[in-house]
Design an enzyme around this catalytic site. Structure first.
Site, PDB file in Angstrom:
ATOM      1  CD  GLU A  80      -3.068  -1.067   2.099  1.00 53.77           C
ATOM      2  OE1 GLU A  80      -4.088  -1.740   1.888  1.00 53.77           O
ATOM      3  OE2 GLU A  80      -2.928  -0.380   3.112  1.00 53.77           O
ATOM      4  CB  CYS A 113       2.495   7.284   3.548  1.00 53.66           C
ATOM      5  SG  CYS A 113       2.798   6.006   4.776  1.00 53.66           S
ATOM      6  CB  CYS A 151       6.367  -5.700   9.009  1.00 52.64           C
ATOM      7  SG  CYS A 151       7.647  -5.024  10.104  1.00 52.64           S
ATOM      8  CB  CYS A 187       4.249  -3.680  16.332  1.00 52.94           C
ATOM      9  SG  CYS A 187       5.987  -3.216  16.110  1.00 52.94           S
ATOM     10  CB  CYS A 225       1.390  -2.863  13.455  1.00 55.26           C
ATOM     11  SG  CYS A 225       1.809  -2.534  11.732  1.00 55.26           S
ATOM     12  CB  CYS A 259       0.842   7.341   7.548  1.00 54.48           C
ATOM     13  SG  CYS A 259       2.031   7.201   6.313  1.00 54.48           S
TER      14      CYS A 259
HETATM   15  N1  SAH Z   1       8.022  -0.032  10.695  1.00 50.68           N
HETATM   16  C1  SAH Z   1       8.175   1.350  10.950  1.00 50.68           C
HETATM   17  C2  SAH Z   1       7.409   2.234   9.998  1.00 50.68           C
HETATM   18  C3  SAH Z   1       5.999   1.859   9.643  1.00 50.68           C
HETATM   19  S1  SAH Z   1       4.785   2.039  10.871  1.00 50.68           S
HETATM   20  C4  SAH Z   1       7.849   1.687  12.377  1.00 50.68           C
HETATM   21  O1  SAH Z   1       7.269   0.846  13.066  1.00 50.68           O
HETATM   22  O2  SAH Z   1       8.199   2.769  12.818  1.00 50.68           O
HETATM   23  C5  SAH Z   1       4.622   3.791  11.088  1.00 50.68           C
HETATM   24  C6  SAH Z   1       4.031   4.190  12.456  1.00 50.68           C
HETATM   25  O3  SAH Z   1       2.649   3.806  12.578  1.00 50.68           O
HETATM   26  C7  SAH Z   1       4.762   3.519  13.617  1.00 50.68           C
HETATM   27  O4  SAH Z   1       5.028   4.443  14.630  1.00 50.68           O
HETATM   28  C8  SAH Z   1       3.767   2.485  14.055  1.00 50.68           C
HETATM   29  O5  SAH Z   1       3.961   2.098  15.384  1.00 50.68           O
HETATM   30  C9  SAH Z   1       2.444   3.173  13.838  1.00 50.68           C
HETATM   31  N2  SAH Z   1       1.310   2.263  13.787  1.00 50.68           N
HETATM   32  C10 SAH Z   1       1.280   1.016  13.290  1.00 50.68           C
HETATM   33  N3  SAH Z   1       0.057   0.464  13.428  1.00 50.68           N
HETATM   34  C11 SAH Z   1      -0.712   1.395  14.035  1.00 50.68           C
HETATM   35  C12 SAH Z   1      -2.071   1.416  14.448  1.00 50.68           C
HETATM   36  N4  SAH Z   1      -2.865   0.384  14.270  1.00 50.68           N
HETATM   37  N5  SAH Z   1      -2.521   2.540  15.025  1.00 50.68           N
HETATM   38  C13 SAH Z   1      -1.718   3.606  15.209  1.00 50.68           C
HETATM   39  N6  SAH Z   1      -0.418   3.638  14.845  1.00 50.68           N
HETATM   40  C14 SAH Z   1       0.089   2.537  14.265  1.00 50.68           C
HETATM   41 FE1  SF4 Z   2       6.482  -3.482  11.350  1.00 51.65          FE
HETATM   42 FE2  SF4 Z   2       4.139  -2.465  11.943  1.00 51.65          FE
HETATM   43 FE3  SF4 Z   2       5.945  -2.776  13.853  1.00 51.65          FE
HETATM   44 FE4  SF4 Z   2       6.325  -0.901  11.999  1.00 51.65          FE
HETATM   45  S1  SF4 Z   2       4.673  -0.966  13.517  1.00 51.65           S
HETATM   46  S2  SF4 Z   2       7.804  -2.392  12.732  1.00 51.65           S
HETATM   47  S3  SF4 Z   2       5.385  -1.914  10.214  1.00 51.65           S
HETATM   48  S4  SF4 Z   2       4.981  -4.425  12.692  1.00 51.65           S
END
Ligand code: SAH
Ligand code: SF4
Length: 358
Positions: A95, A108, A115, A119, A122, A348
């Site tokens: 995306e 973005c 990934c 997390c 996410c 994003c």
């Molecule tokens: N992998 C990288 C970049 C992509 S995620 C990282 O984790 O930093 C970009 C941001 O969106 C990160 O800070 C992540 O923690 C946040 N994010 C991911 N899923 C989310 C969600 N469901 N709600 C709010 N923020 C989220």
């Molecule tokens: Fe990966 Fe999502 Fe964690 Fe960013 S927030 S490192 S995209 S699992």
């Protein structure tokens, strides 16, 4: 073994020069080709009419410029956000998001299919890891947004309007520092002044905290912004949300951040996904204040975008405000990210697992 055609979007400018030299063409031709690729934005090699036919034939035989096809496109009801589901050559999907706020367009972009970092909240983490993107696949996302912006400007009543792609955030699917080389090549391609010419200060790389990557990034000193996803201020709380914290614990992460600041003299953005009752208490905000003491920092608070695989709710705005007040006591500026485009789940970094099922 016969190699496939070279994806021209994979090549940094020095790599393009070498590519030409290996084929006994003068490296000076790289400038014109580069101009066609990133300034004019040609879609085919045949459109490079002002290079010699001999070079053009060679390019046509050994290289290509694969764009990504849009499999699905969604626009937010407020008109500010467009989300693209892009198809890769091997049928995987990623995306890309276009965000438009008063004349400022931000792309973005994704760095991986899925990934590996897992997390818990996410959507991408819930998908698991499939593969890295190549530099060309990252650049092609930027080209798609740039073309869209150009088309919109041309179609509007005010073609001279200030709509221009100016900002890039590496906050789509994937962990950019897990795919270090391709991401840095893509950044170098985007920054090249003879092409997309994006300012380094307009590019933000967001990482979950891949410690060796942060150190290498500091050593290589690209003047791109760094954002670190923190989410918790103690090792135990962080490891519950961000499993990779077990591999790169919080104290090591903070050490790497201090190293980055020392080396480059720049502030770091810290991201904090606010989850109701989980990491949004005033005590936790105090812990952030203490943790970041001495680091020039800004905290970006992102209210949780609920995902199917995680049972949590976004922090209420009152608690978010309180959190900010506490951070301010420590001299920490903060923002709460607006939940624009939430109706298409295109915030994003909050890209939807539904991508995999579409
Ligand atoms: N992998 C990288 C970049 C992509 S995620 C990282 O984790 O930093 C970009 C941001 O969106 C990160 O800070 C992540 O923690 C946040 N994010 C991911 N899923 C989310 C969600 N469901 N709600 C709010 N923020 C989220
Ligand atoms: Fe990966 Fe999502 Fe964690 Fe960013 S927030 S490192 S995209 S699992």
């Amino acid at each position: 073994m016969r190699q496939g055609p070279t994806n021209l979007y994979d090549l940094t400018r020095p790599a393009l020069e070498e590519w030409l030299e290996r084929r006994e063409f003068n490296r000076v031709h790289a400038a014109r080709i580069w101009n066609y690729l990133y300034y004019t934005g040609v879609r085919t090699i045949e459109e490079m009419t002002e290079i010699s036919p001999r070079l053009r034939d060679r390019l046509a035989a050994e290289a290509h410029l694969p764009r990504l096809g849009v499999v699905h496109e969604t626009h937010s009801s407020d008109g500010f956000t467009r989300k693209y589901l892009m198809g890769l050559h091997d049928a995987h999907r990623i995306e890309t998001v276009l965000m438009k706020f008063t004349g400022r367009v931000t792309a973005c972009v994704s760095s991986q299919v899925g990934c590996a970092m897992g997390c818990v909240f996410c959507a991408t983490g819930q998908m698991g890891y499939t593969r890295h993107l190549s530099a060309g696949e990252i650049v092609a996302q930027v080209m798609h947004v740039r073309d869209t912006v150009r088309e919109l400007a041309a179609a509007s009543a005010n073609p001279a309007g200030e709509d221009k792609l100016r900002n890039i955030v590496l906050m789509g699917m994937g962990e950019p520092l897990h795919n270090y080389d391709a991401v840095m090549d893509a950044i170098d391609i985007m920054r090249d002044p003879g092409g997309l010419a994006l300012g380094a200060k307009k590019i933000t790389l967001s990482t979950v905290g891949v410690v060796p990557g942060i150190i290498r990034f500091a050593d290589e000193a690209r003047p791109v912004h760094l954002a670190v996803s923190l989410h918790a201020a103690t090792q135990e709380e962080r490891a519950a949300l961000v499993p990779t914290a077990k591999r790169w614990p919080l104290d090591q992460l903070m050490e790497a951040c201090r190293y980055f600041v020392q080396k480059l003299g720049r502030r770091i953005f810290f991201e904090w996904t606010l989850i109701d009752g989980k990491n949004d208490s005033p005590e936790q905000a105090h812990a952030v204040g203490r943790l970041l003491q001495g680091i020039p920092a800004q905290v970006n608070l992102i209210p949780l975008n609920p995902t199917i695989g995680y049972d949590g709710a976004p922090t209420r705005s009152e608690a978010a405000r309180k959190f900010q007040d506490v951070l301010a006591e420590y001299g920490l500026p903060s923002t709460v990210r607006q939940r624009r485009g939430i109706d298409i789940a295109a915030g994003c970094g909050q890209l939807a697992v539904s991508a995999a099922t579409m």
